[in-house]
Design an enzyme around this catalytic site. Sequence first.
Site, mmCIF file in Angstrom:
data_model
loop_
_atom_site.group_PDB
_atom_site.id
_atom_site.type_symbol
_atom_site.label_atom_id
_atom_site.label_comp_id
_atom_site.label_asym_id
_atom_site.label_seq_id
_atom_site.Cartn_x
_atom_site.Cartn_y
_atom_site.Cartn_z
ATOM 1 N N ARG A 18 0.877 -1.246 -0.050
ATOM 2 C CA ARG A 18 0.020 -0.171 -0.043
ATOM 3 C C ARG A 18 1.078 0.898 -0.188
ATOM 4 N NH1 ARG A 18 -2.777 2.696 4.463
ATOM 5 N NH2 ARG A 18 -4.413 4.728 3.179
ATOM 6 N N HIS A 100 1.872 7.295 13.742
ATOM 7 C CA HIS A 100 2.028 7.112 11.939
ATOM 8 C C HIS A 100 3.307 6.997 11.400
ATOM 9 C CE1 HIS A 100 -2.092 8.725 13.027
ATOM 10 N NE2 HIS A 100 -2.075 9.412 13.797
#
Length: 149
Positions: A18, A100
């Site tokens: 991804r 993140h």
Amino acid sequence: MTKILVLNGPNINILGRRMPGVYGTKTLDEINDAVSRKAETLGVEVTFFQSNLEGRLIDCIQENWGKVHGIIINPGALTHYSYALKDALSDAAVPVIEVHLSNPYARERWRRHSVIADTARGQIAGFGWRSYTAALDIIAALVKEEEGE
């Protein structure tokens, strides 16, 4: 022994393929392996859970109530709108670190707001898979300090 829950939200299961230019080439399993190795050096136990479903993440937090000393979470897109997840993290009553892989503040404007942020002790973002190992280092230290070790 200090126990840390590592949670991953939607689409984190497809890391490696991804948007590798944004999220890197490591898979979630490879990241979990790196975190496990780090946990061994710190003398802490880690449990991993990933789901693309908000409710399953909330269930996992609730099922681990009183069993873990801290939570590391990459909520994925839930970062920006999941007040239910925020409430579950708040109710967990343990230190939370939001992670993140990319830096949301260097990306689209809508990614710059986290509803989780004020529930978390802090955020670590933009360091790829190292965001997780840095978070583990910090949360292990926080837990030890708060427990007076």
